[in-house]
Design an enzyme around this catalytic site. Structure first.
Site, short mmCIF file in Angstrom:
data_model
loop_
_atom_site.label_atom_id
_atom_site.label_comp_id
_atom_site.label_asym_id
_atom_site.label_seq_id
_atom_site.Cartn_x
_atom_site.Cartn_y
_atom_site.Cartn_z
N HIS A 254 66.70 65.40 -84.94
CA HIS A 254 66.86 64.03 -84.47
C HIS A 254 68.32 63.57 -84.64
O HIS A 254 68.95 63.09 -83.68
CB HIS A 254 65.91 63.11 -85.24
CG HIS A 254 66.00 61.67 -84.85
ND1 HIS A 254 65.11 61.07 -83.98
CD2 HIS A 254 66.88 60.69 -85.20
CE1 HIS A 254 65.44 59.80 -83.81
NE2 HIS A 254 66.50 59.54 -84.55
N GLU A 255 68.85 63.74 -85.84
CA GLU A 255 70.22 63.28 -86.09
C GLU A 255 71.23 64.11 -85.30
O GLU A 255 72.27 63.60 -84.90
CB GLU A 255 70.54 63.31 -87.59
CG GLU A 255 69.65 62.40 -88.46
CD GLU A 255 69.57 60.96 -87.98
OE1 GLU A 255 70.53 60.48 -87.34
OE2 GLU A 255 68.53 60.30 -88.23
N HIS A 258 71.72 62.44 -82.02
CA HIS A 258 72.69 61.34 -82.11
C HIS A 258 74.11 61.89 -82.19
O HIS A 258 75.03 61.40 -81.52
CB HIS A 258 72.42 60.51 -83.38
CG HIS A 258 71.24 59.59 -83.28
ND1 HIS A 258 71.17 58.58 -82.36
CD2 HIS A 258 70.11 59.49 -84.03
CE1 HIS A 258 70.03 57.91 -82.53
NE2 HIS A 258 69.37 58.45 -83.54
N GLU A 284 69.24 56.53 -78.92
CA GLU A 284 67.93 57.01 -79.36
C GLU A 284 67.31 57.95 -78.31
O GLU A 284 66.52 58.83 -78.65
CB GLU A 284 67.02 55.80 -79.64
CG GLU A 284 65.80 56.11 -80.48
CD GLU A 284 66.10 56.50 -81.94
OE1 GLU A 284 67.26 56.39 -82.39
OE2 GLU A 284 65.16 56.94 -82.61
#
Ligand code: ZN
Length: 487
Positions: A254-255, A258, A284
């Site tokens: 997820h990170e 980003h 997101e």
């Protein structure tokens, strides 16, 4: 020098200083010694004061009045600088200071109240936060909608009316989907002990597979995973739990989404307003598509199942079908951050509607816990058992973040649109994912979304990448197909 050049030179320094301030908070969350907190608060406060003075410096207004953009990128720079400047000067300095002071105090009170499951103990300070945020929203909105003015900070151009229409159409389909997926007993999570050093090694490998550039980034451990920075210094954090390797792996991916966004922005924009992710929603969308549509897909689970068994030995599931089901399991939980792809959006809609009511004056803070619990029972079908599982679970409101939650679901909606376009553009996607190689997918995202940074408005970035305006339909079809087949 022209007014444009002077302005951009000044902006570059402001951006550089703000990156330094960001690195101070990264340091605070990762490696800062425990006894340094008080001094760090002073250091960060001093940096914020410098930044606030620069952002509201009247020379910025003068340069903006005189500047002419040399090209399309210059026009985007001016648009973003003007927006930030106008917002900064609209909020009276004493209100901004009062909010900063209050929210650093209220965050501590929230943490105590959450530990004690005591909403009544937190309500008075939250009331004060809401009161000041209403004042701020009024200053920003002028004759417009107060809650829209807050959303605008995170998703420029988005309105509560548009979000509400989208969410209201999604909610019944999501409720139906969660009901059918949860018809049987809860599926168990993985069981066993998973060496934490191996978890970290594997998550590093995943970060590399998904395109994270370690020469301009690093991974450290933190209590709550986050990504931080832009341009040539974009760092991420992750966490480990000995009994749950998915926490570490999927938080990292997820990170990485980003971080790849920030690392993927055209280098000529570095240290300028265009050189950052354009909105929280688009940000997101990148983290979600990496984490969910790519890394939780059936083909990628085939690859990951093999890699995890190589790394950990037996992992307590019978085969890769079972593995895929555990990765995507729905369960009857209370906590947003632990929710699956289906229920996550229901958590957001609940918060969005309550925030909207708070800022319209239709809901008072004193009634917030009851309103939360009623709504939760209606959407999820069971009762909240304690405040830390309900209204006290998130830090956001305690620090004055209102209008932020909806960008999480908007990110999911954008990810749904991008995923459909990506699949159409890359016929070999499933084969690549099954081989553990999302490289072509991430290259497509870099080319069509990430490189632009703030060059286009959020909706326009998605529209350009997908060839049509974003709607919730691709996400809903994806969720209904995926989770319909999983029940
Ligand atoms: Zn995120």
């Amino acid at each position: 020098m022209t007014a444009f050049d002077e302005l951009m030179t000044y902006e570059r320094d402001t951006q550089a200083l703000s990156r330094v301030a960001g690195r101070l908070s990264w340091d605070q969350e990762t490696v800062m010694p425990r006894g340094s907190a008080a001094q760090r608060a002073e250091e960060s406060g001093a940096m914020e004061a410098v930044l606030h003075a620069r952002r509201t410096d009247p020379r910025v207004g003068d340069w903006l009045a005189a500047a002419e953009a040399p090209d399309a990128a210059g026009a985007a720079q001016l648009r973003l600088i003007r927006r930030a400047y106008e917002r900064a000067v609209k909020v009276p300095a004493d209100l901004a200071t009062a909010l900063a002071r209050l929210t650093s105090r209220s965050q501590g009170q929230w943490a105590e109240a959450r530990a004690a499951d005591d909403f009544a103990g937190f309500a008075p300070v939250l009331e004060e936060v809401v009161r000041l945020k209403r004042e701020e929203a009024e200053a920003l909105a002028g004759s417009g909608d107060r809650y829209d003015a807050l959303i605008d900070d995170f998703e420029p151009g988005m309105t509560a009316i548009e979000l509400a229409a989208m969410f209201d159409a999604m909610r019944p389909r999501l409720v139906a989907l969660r009901e059918s997926a949860l018809a049987g007993p809860d599926r168990a999570p993985l069981s066993g002990r998973f060496d934490e050093a191996v978890q970290l090694r594997l998550s590093r490998e995943m970060a590399e597979r998904f395109g994270y550039d370690f020469t301009r980034g690093r991974i450290d451990k933190a209590v709550h995973p986050f990504s931080s920075g832009s341009g040539d210094d974009v760092r991420i954090t992750t966490r480990t739990a000995a009994d749950d390797p998915f926490n570490c792996l999927y938080s990292t991916i997820h990170e990485v989404g980003h971080a790849c966004y920030e690392q993927g922005i055209d280098a000529t924009y570095h240290l300028t307003p265009v050189g950052q992710g354009v909105s929280m929603g688009v940000h997101e969308s990148q983290s979600r598509i990496y984490e969910n549509q790519l890394a939780r897909s059936r083909p990628f689970c085939h690859f990951l199942y093999g890699r995890m068994r190589e790394a950990f030995g037996e992992i307590g599931v019978t085969d890769e079908d079972e593995f895929y089901r555990v990765v995507n399991r729905l369960h009857r939980g209370f906590i947003r951050t632990e929710a699956d792809e289906v229920q996550y959006n229901l958590h957001i809609m609940l918060r969005f509607d309550l925030e909207r009511a708070l800022f319209a004056g239709d809901l008072q803070v004193a009634d917030l816990e009851a309103a939360w619990n009623d709504r939760f029972a209606a959407d999820f079908g069971y009762a909240v058992d304690r405040a830390s599982h309900g209204v006290l679970q998130d830090v956001h409101w305690s620090v004055g973040l209102f209008g932020y939650f909806p960008t999480y679901s908007l990110g999911n909606v954008y990810a749904g649109c991008l995923h459909a376009a990506l699949r159409a553009a890359l016929p070999t996607l499933d084969k690549d994912l099954a081989a553990g190689d999302p490289g072509a997918a991430t290259a497509w995202l870099r080319e069509n979304v990430q490189q632009h940074g703030g060059l286009y408005e959020p909706r326009e970035v998605i529209t350009r990448a997908c060839g049509s305006e974003p709607t919730a339909e691709p996400l809903m079809i994806y969720l209904e197909e995926k989770f319909g087949a999983l029940t």
